[in-house]
Every structure is written in C-alpha cells, then in structure tokens.
Design an enzyme around this catalytic site. Sequence first.
Site, PDB file in Angstrom:
ATOM      1  N   GLY A  23      49.259  45.713  41.551  1.00  0.00           N
ATOM      2  CA  GLY A  23      48.834  44.503  40.861  1.00  0.00           C
ATOM      3  C   GLY A  23      49.629  44.347  39.584  1.00  0.00           C
ATOM      4  N   LYS A  68      45.135  55.528  41.120  1.00  0.00           N
ATOM      5  CA  LYS A  68      45.492  54.250  40.502  1.00  0.00           C
ATOM      6  C   LYS A  68      46.265  54.548  39.224  1.00  0.00           C
ATOM      7  CE  LYS A  68      43.224  49.977  38.892  1.00  0.00           C
ATOM      8  NZ  LYS A  68      41.912  49.292  38.801  1.00  0.00           N
ATOM      9  N   ASP A 161      34.476  40.088  40.199  1.00  0.00           N
ATOM     10  CA  ASP A 161      35.733  39.888  40.933  1.00  0.00           C
ATOM     11  C   ASP A 161      35.540  40.260  42.397  1.00  0.00           C
ATOM     12  OD1 ASP A 161      38.355  39.174  41.359  1.00  0.00           O
ATOM     13  OD2 ASP A 161      39.191  41.084  40.669  1.00  0.00           O
TER      14      ASP A 161
END
Length: 496
Positions: A23, A68, A161
């Site tokens: 992202g 991540k 989200d």
Amino acid sequence: MAGPGWGPPRLDGFILTERLGSGKYATVYKAYAKVGAGRWPCARPSYPGWCRPGRLREKDTREVVAIKCVAKKSLNKASVENLLTEIEILKGIRHPHIVQLKDFQWDSDNIYLIMEFCAGGDLSRFIRTRRILPEKVARVFMQQLASALQFLHERSISHLDLKPQNILLSSLEKPHLKLADFGFAQHMSPWDEKHVLRGSPLYMAPEMVCQRQYDARVDLWSVGVILYEALFGQPPFASRSFLELEEKIRSNRVIELPLRPLLSRDCRDLLQRLLERDPSRRISFQDFFAHPWVDLEHMPSRESLDRATTLVVQAVKKDQEGDAAAALSLYCKALDFFVPALHYETDAQRKEAIKAKVGQYVARAEELKAIVSSSNQALLRQGTSARDLLREMARDKPRLLAALEVASAAMAKEEAAGGEQDALDLYQHSLGELLLLLAAEPPGRRRELLHTEVQNLMARAEYLKEQVKMRESRWEADTLDKEGLSESVRSSCTLQ
C-alpha cells in the site's frame, strides 16, 4: 533496508520471502521464524508493556507469519497516529475472526508488525474468482464478520475501513474470515461523531462522503456493501470513474437489489436495512447482531453441542410427561444448535455420532409433529363457531374484518402441501394488525373473542415457525458430509 526492486528487508529471527501485498505506507511479506527462535511476548494477554526487540523464546518448528513493513520515511503525523492506534488496538485483541498481532519491532528504516498468516488470501479475490457467492456461503462468512464486529462493538472500537480487501481467509480448504488492517480504526461509541474521511470510497457510507460527519454506524453501511458484492458480484456503486462514483454516493436514490440470484426474504431484508442512506434509519448494531439472517446465537461454536444437548434432555423429559407440544418445540430448538455443532466439529468419528443422534431426534420430532398437528386441527374446528361469531361482530370494523380474512387465508395455506412459509407470513401479517386492534378494543364480548383468537393464531404461527426451521435444519444436517463447512464452500464455490 532494501529499496524497491531489491527484495524484502532483513529482520532478525525471520526469513522474509514473497510479497503478499503493498500500500501507500506498507508492504506485507510472507515470512518464516528461524528454527530455534520465536518472538511472541505480545501473544500473551497478560504481558503488561510494549514488545521490545530481542525478547526471544525457543521454538521447535518454523512458524509461518505475515510481516507488515512500514517505512519510517513514508510516515507523516497522521500515518504515525494511525499506526500507533493499530498497534494499540491489535495488541489487546484475541478473537478467532480478527487477525492476530503476534509481535512488533523496529530498526533504523522500518517498523515491523508480525501478524498471523492467512493462507487463503483476501475476500475480494475469493469473490472475484467465483464471480458470486451462494447465499449459504455468504451467510456463514457474514456470521463470522458479525462475530468480530460484535467483539469490537462491545469495546467501542470502530474499524472504519471495512472492505473485502481487508478481510482475510485462514485457508482455502477450511476458510474462516479474519478481519485485518486496523490502520483507520478508532475508539468510538455509536454516538461519537468524527469529521475525517477514512476508508475506501466504494465502501464509504454516504454520510461520511456528503457531510464529513459520522459515527460508528458507517461500519454497518460497509458491511452492507460487502454483502451486496458477495451476492451480486460487484458493489452497488460500481463506477467507471471517481466522478461517477461520487455522483452515485451523493444521490438520494434508493438502492435497488437485483432480482437475480434469488435470495431469501431475510437476506434481502438485511441488505435493505444495512444499505439505508440515512444513518438514523439504518439498522442498529444490536438489531444487526440479532437479525434472523445473521443469527449469531446459532453461529457454530464449541458451545453449540452443549446447548443442543441441554435442550434435548428437556425435550425427552417433556416427552415422557406426555406434553407433545412442549417436547416438539424443544426438539426443534435443539436442532437449531445441532446443525452448527456439526459445522464446528472437525473429528469425523464424533461428527458421525452427532449425525446419528440428530437422525433419532428428527424421527421422534416427526412423530410428535403428527400428534400435535392432529390436536391443533381439532382445536381449530372447535373454535370455528367462536370465529364465525367474531366475524359477525366485526361487520362494523372493516380493518378487523380484513385482518380476520388474512388469518383465514393463512389457515387455508397451512392445509395446502408446501404452503408452510406462505401461511407463516400471512399469520404474522394478520397478528400484527390484530394485536393493535386488541389493544384498542374496549372491554366486552368482542374483546374476549378477539383475545382468544389472537392466542390461537399466535400458537399456530409459533408451531409453523418451528416446522419451517426444523425442515431447514434437517435438510442442512442431511447435506453435511465429513468435511463440513469446507466442503460446502468448495462444492458451492468451485474455482473457475
């Protein structure tokens, strides 16, 4: 730190391999914990502080994780706050349908969130490769998502989200949903208002786009969009450009549900109530969790078999006492928990034993059904004269007369083969009117007759409701095979 095109970064104690996604601020890699080392102090809920680099414990095997990686130089003030909120929320959460944060650490270039690995990819890909999901599969997934949201709601946490890309699958063989990516999550109650745009436009509630003022109910809108996409193959505001998308979101037009594929009444009702543009008229969190299509009470869990067994014990007792109606009702309620118990059970031998018991209870319930049905028909015949008298006394009350005619139509449907569901709908419609009229009826003979008729109709409606549920439960129990839900998913959603 490795730059773009240079492969994954190096992290002490792990071997980072393929890139799973990326992202604006982060890239996610599949990784293995090196043999002989593990780093999960945060996995213990009692751990009081934040995890620090270097705290290791011995592990015998290489565990697969997702890491991540967030580049420090890409972070602005808002993204730092989002990351800290994500860590703060996830480090205190342990739920079977929320992705687990196992640990986190940092070096001079990156911050690393070490997460539970989900081998099945995300829900977006799962839907895309199958085009649409059958209602039965979508319902199981929605139960799992609702379970996660209920857990968060009880802690005043809003995700903000929600979208298929942020819902992961544990595997493709035995898929379980895992809610992920809490970068926009906030501690907020349903009445806390925010003004910052968060999330993805396709799944963003109209009040967030139009007014830039919203509360926790925006998550319910997003759930509706996700369910719509799962059932129909694309979100309700699918557009070719952002301007077209914005126009559709800002429009006041009611969202119409496609006629195909055919969906159950409960499923369509839930979709329409989730996709209500006005948040004050949108379904509430409590009504969502309790909605008959979601039915969290009967979600497969380790408690399902215990609850079914408790009800069966009560049913057998009532059966022995000669109370056929009560015994039948309890057997039906037990079946509502036996089916999720079969879904939850993974041991083939135990599953077969449960199925054998279910077969015995269904057989006895069918015998009791015949006894109760015969008794009910006799009571209906006995009440015919009183019913005719009530109609005669209702000639000056057109609304009462119309409600009684609907009740008569329900009785006729009930006697017709396969008319149970239609009869139940008519009974419920009639009772809705009759209860209002009963409340307004002054004391007297007509009120007494109306009260008796309402009681009789309520008993018929409750009996039919149990029969419809028993039939559905029996069908579902009969179709379960040794691999349970995973096989249901595979047979309904074969990869193209």
